[in-house]
Design an enzyme around this catalytic site. Structure first.
Site, PDB file in Angstrom:
ATOM      1  N   CYS A  25     105.623  -1.940  20.931  1.00 51.46           N
ATOM      2  CA  CYS A  25     104.371  -1.017  21.653  1.00 51.46           C
ATOM      3  C   CYS A  25     103.176  -1.799  21.386  1.00 51.46           C
ATOM      4  O   CYS A  25     102.240  -1.422  22.159  1.00 51.46           O
ATOM      5  CB  CYS A  25     104.408   0.122  20.796  1.00 51.46           C
ATOM      6  N   GLU A  49     104.204   9.113  19.255  1.00 51.02           N
ATOM      7  CA  GLU A  49     103.648   7.755  18.916  1.00 51.02           C
ATOM      8  C   GLU A  49     104.095   6.987  20.243  1.00 51.02           C
ATOM      9  O   GLU A  49     105.332   6.871  20.293  1.00 51.02           O
ATOM     10  CB  GLU A  49     104.446   7.079  17.767  1.00 51.02           C
ATOM     11  N   ALA A  67     104.929   6.600  27.023  1.00 51.29           N
ATOM     12  CA  ALA A  67     103.923   7.830  27.273  1.00 51.29           C
ATOM     13  C   ALA A  67     104.411   8.712  28.126  1.00 51.29           C
ATOM     14  O   ALA A  67     103.940  10.034  28.166  1.00 51.29           O
ATOM     15  CB  ALA A  67     102.700   7.196  27.781  1.00 51.29           C
TER      16      ALA A  67
HETATM   17  P1  NAD Z   1     111.815   6.441  25.861  1.00 50.01           P
HETATM   18  O1  NAD Z   1     110.321   7.439  26.053  1.00 50.01           O
HETATM   19  O2  NAD Z   1     112.534   6.010  27.144  1.00 50.01           O
HETATM   20  O3  NAD Z   1     113.009   7.389  24.842  1.00 50.01           O
HETATM   21  C1  NAD Z   1     112.404   7.713  23.777  1.00 50.01           C
HETATM   22  C2  NAD Z   1     113.404   8.803  23.142  1.00 50.01           C
HETATM   23  O4  NAD Z   1     113.077   9.884  23.947  1.00 50.01           O
HETATM   24  C3  NAD Z   1     114.876   8.462  23.462  1.00 50.01           C
HETATM   25  O5  NAD Z   1     115.657   9.067  22.212  1.00 50.01           O
HETATM   26  C4  NAD Z   1     115.022   9.166  24.767  1.00 50.01           C
HETATM   27  O6  NAD Z   1     116.607   9.567  25.009  1.00 50.01           O
HETATM   28  C5  NAD Z   1     114.375  10.517  24.698  1.00 50.01           C
HETATM   29  N1  NAD Z   1     114.092  10.942  25.987  1.00 50.01           N
HETATM   30  C6  NAD Z   1     114.025  10.283  27.229  1.00 50.01           C
HETATM   31  N2  NAD Z   1     113.401  11.314  27.965  1.00 50.01           N
HETATM   32  C7  NAD Z   1     113.303  12.513  27.315  1.00 50.01           C
HETATM   33  C8  NAD Z   1     112.685  13.626  27.829  1.00 50.01           C
HETATM   34  N3  NAD Z   1     112.431  14.004  29.077  1.00 50.01           N
HETATM   35  N4  NAD Z   1     112.853  14.695  26.901  1.00 50.01           N
HETATM   36  C9  NAD Z   1     112.959  14.487  25.391  1.00 50.01           C
HETATM   37  N5  NAD Z   1     113.457  13.211  25.189  1.00 50.01           N
HETATM   38  C10 NAD Z   1     113.429  12.412  26.044  1.00 50.01           C
HETATM   39  O7  NAD Z   1     111.043   5.295  25.201  1.00 50.01           O
HETATM   40  P2  NAD Z   1     112.028   3.932  24.800  1.00 50.01           P
HETATM   41  O8  NAD Z   1     112.088   3.181  26.355  1.00 50.01           O
HETATM   42  O9  NAD Z   1     113.233   4.078  24.077  1.00 50.01           O
HETATM   43  O10 NAD Z   1     111.135   3.042  23.919  1.00 50.01           O
HETATM   44  C11 NAD Z   1     109.888   2.272  24.376  1.00 50.01           C
HETATM   45  C12 NAD Z   1     108.746   2.828  24.473  1.00 50.01           C
HETATM   46  O11 NAD Z   1     108.438   3.091  23.097  1.00 50.01           O
HETATM   47  C13 NAD Z   1     107.542   1.877  24.923  1.00 50.01           C
HETATM   48  O12 NAD Z   1     106.917   2.771  25.771  1.00 50.01           O
HETATM   49  C14 NAD Z   1     106.915   1.678  23.509  1.00 50.01           C
HETATM   50  O13 NAD Z   1     105.601   1.368  23.918  1.00 50.01           O
HETATM   51  C15 NAD Z   1     107.090   3.048  22.815  1.00 50.01           C
HETATM   52  N6  NAD Z   1     107.290   2.728  21.516  1.00 50.01           N
HETATM   53  C16 NAD Z   1     105.949   3.208  20.729  1.00 50.01           C
HETATM   54  C17 NAD Z   1     105.876   3.006  19.427  1.00 50.01           C
HETATM   55  C18 NAD Z   1     104.755   3.513  18.583  1.00 50.01           C
HETATM   56  O14 NAD Z   1     104.743   3.677  17.376  1.00 50.01           O
HETATM   57  N7  NAD Z   1     103.574   4.183  19.176  1.00 50.01           N
HETATM   58  C19 NAD Z   1     106.826   2.106  18.831  1.00 50.01           C
HETATM   59  C20 NAD Z   1     107.885   1.734  19.521  1.00 50.01           C
HETATM   60  C21 NAD Z   1     107.920   1.764  20.834  1.00 50.01           C
HETATM   61  C1  SIN Z   2     106.565  -1.251  17.403  1.00 51.80           C
HETATM   62  O1  SIN Z   2     106.385  -0.365  16.770  1.00 51.80           O
HETATM   63  O2  SIN Z   2     106.707  -1.464  18.867  1.00 51.80           O
HETATM   64  C2  SIN Z   2     105.977  -2.597  16.952  1.00 51.80           C
HETATM   65  C3  SIN Z   2     104.851  -2.238  15.606  1.00 51.80           C
HETATM   66  C4  SIN Z   2     104.333  -3.672  15.444  1.00 51.80           C
HETATM   67  O3  SIN Z   2     105.038  -4.683  15.592  1.00 51.80           O
HETATM   68  O4  SIN Z   2     103.261  -3.387  15.371  1.00 51.80           O
END
Ligand code: NAD
Ligand code: SIN
Length: 473
Positions: A272, A236, A215
């Protein structure tokens, strides 16, 4: 090239170097966007049939490489090999789902236009946005960016794909499979890098950005996009997901404990949709809590290729493990089962459970194997506690009858609401997205088609005609 421009990915389960490459510079991002811009019209003009053919060739390439692809995912994320195989199956499965969703949600329709004397017809067709950036997270380094990539390509967009900086090897591998499938040059530009590269992509010449991640990053992207409301932004994001256990039959306690453990600790809590908060009836939940703790003690935690296979692996990195340990310790609840680092210097964590009843706990996503227990007096209080979050991704009720579930469904503020099933494991053939800080009302999975194309409404006749309006002398 200065060292900061190098990107390195390490196997989290043993710290060894897996991949090393260059991070894209700002100038390289601009050049990649220009190549995508140049390639996009030809890709759209090639027609839907051709695009579907390439997508199906990609599916075949994924299936032919299923074992190697899964090995790479397991190595780069530390998740168990069995789980990485399910991720590869989801990548392949996305193709037919996206073809069906494209036809159903953004296909073409033609019908006679009212009772038009000139025999005009009305048409609804869709056009791709043009060039879109796709930013992926690390937890599903193939399946989640692929959830944007496949529908966006089928719709006729060209893409700039940036995998997470923690999983560049999987991203590069997946881009290679698209090339192998015959995707024309420039239609999928791989751009490696971290947050700075992501910001450069958001600023580049694109028509939008499709994001899966935290987020915090999503909000930063929304701020960056505030000046360009004409560009599409699909976010997402994470969750602080509640699992409410209420009115469980004694005979269902063991099964319910399994649902809790899967909801909270699958993928070492790095989904997530993982349950972060277990909300139970005060004075009536001891059997469930005991069963959850007993089950948590039995979970095998281990290397991705261990035999027998583990239930869960490590978290993605040592800094992630350090952060989770610090944040769980800052929650001054009653520890039921501590979150512990199993091996010094490696990010393997045992699942943690803490009773936080009555405490003010920050409404944040703890992206790891940590579950907070909250005891409440009545079901209305349970629903209030479930909704006491800025997020709204997934929620589930364990126990009760259909009437209770209907109250839960009606009262829940989340994009996924389940009954007697885990909060996670969302199906790709349903829409997937959340409200609140979990998304910006552009759900993905089956509804991804919607944000990959825009509708064009037409009324069409062979000859000029309009009924003579009033007021012409
Ligand atoms: P993150 O937000 O740290 O990174 C996601 C992507 O954004 C990466 O490619 C990263 O390099 C890029 N990024 C980071 N900072 C940025 C900026 N300031 N500007 C543009 N791009 C930037 O997320 P993460 O740690 O890789 O993943 C875990 C998170 O993703 C958790 O919060 C999880 O809940 C969420 N997630 C959501 C879903 C969904 O479908 N809702 C699914 C999987 C994971
Ligand atoms: C995820 O997108 O991080 C997981 C989705 C799921 O398992 O429901």
């Amino acid at each position: 090239m200065p060292p900061s421009d190098r990107l390195r990915s390490h196997r989290p389960h043993d710290g060894s170097l897996l991949w090393e490459g260059a991070a894209a510079s700002a100038a390289q991002v601009v050049a990649a966007a220009a190549r995508a811009r140049a390639a996009q019209p030809g890709w759209f003009a090639a027609g839907l049939e051709k695009r579907v053919e390439v997508a199906r060739a990609f599916k075949a390439a994924v299936e032919a490489d299923a074992d190697g692809f899964a090995r790479l995912i397991a190595e780069e994320t530390g998740k168990p090999f069995w789980e990485a195989k399910t991720e590869v199956a989801s990548v392949a499965g996305k193709v037919e789902i996206s073809i069906a969703a494209h036809a159903e949600r953004t296909g073409s329709r033609e019908a006679p236009f009212k009772a038009d004397p000139a025999g005009a017809s009305q048409a609804l067709r869709h056009k791709p946005h043009g060039v879109l950036a796709v930013l992926g997270p690390y937890n599903f380094p193939a399946h989640l960016p692929n959830g944007h990539i496949v529908p966006a390509l089928i719709a006729g967009n060209a893409l700039l794909f940036k995998p997470s900086e923690l999983t560049p090897a999987v991203g590069a591998h997946m881009a290679g499979l698209w090339a192998k499938a015959g995707l024309p040059d420039g239609v999928l530009e791989l751009v490696q890098g971290a947050g700075e590269t992501g910001r450069a992509l958001a600023a580049a010449d694109t028509d939008g950005l499709l994001f899966t991640g935290s987020a915090q990053t999503g909000a930063a992207l929304a701020r960056q996009f505030a000046e360009t409301p004409h560009r599409i932004l699909a976010l997402e994001m994470g969750g602080n997901n509640p699992l409410v256990a209420w009115g469980l039959e004694a005979g269902d306690v063991e099964a319910a404990a399994l649902v809790v453990v899967q909801s909270a600790f699958l993928s070492a809590g790095q989904r997530c949709t993982c349950a972060r908060r277990l909300i139970v009836e005060d004075g009536a939940a001891d059997a469930l809590v005991d069963a959850v703790v007993a089950l948590a003690d039995r979970l095998r935690i281990g290397q991705p290729f261990a035999d027998p296979q583990p239930f869960m692996g490590c978290v993605i990195s040592n800094p992630a493990a350090d952060g989770l340990l610090a944040r769980s310790q800052a929650i001054h609840g009653k520890t039921i089962r501590p979150l512990i680092r199993q091996h010094e210097g490696l990010p393997f964590l045992t699942p943690g459970i803490a009773d936080v009843t009555g405490l003010e706990v920050a409404d944040e996503e703890l992206f790891g194997p940590f579950l907070q227990l909250i005891r409440v007096r009545d079901f209305e209080a349970a629903i209030r506690a479930a909704n006491a979050t800025r997020f709204g991704l997934s929620a589930a009720l364990l126990g009760g009858d259909r009437g209770l579930y209907q109250r839960f469904w009606a009262g829940s503020r989340a994009g996924v609401v389940n009954w007697n099933r885990p909060t996670n494991g969302a199906a790709s053939n349903a829409p997937f997205g959340g409200v609140g800080l979990s998304g910006n009302h552009r759900p993905s999975a089956y509804y991804a088609a919607d944000y990959c194309a825009w509708p064009v409404a037409s009324v069409e006749a062979e000859r000029p005609f309009v009924a003579t309006p009033q007021g012409i002398a």
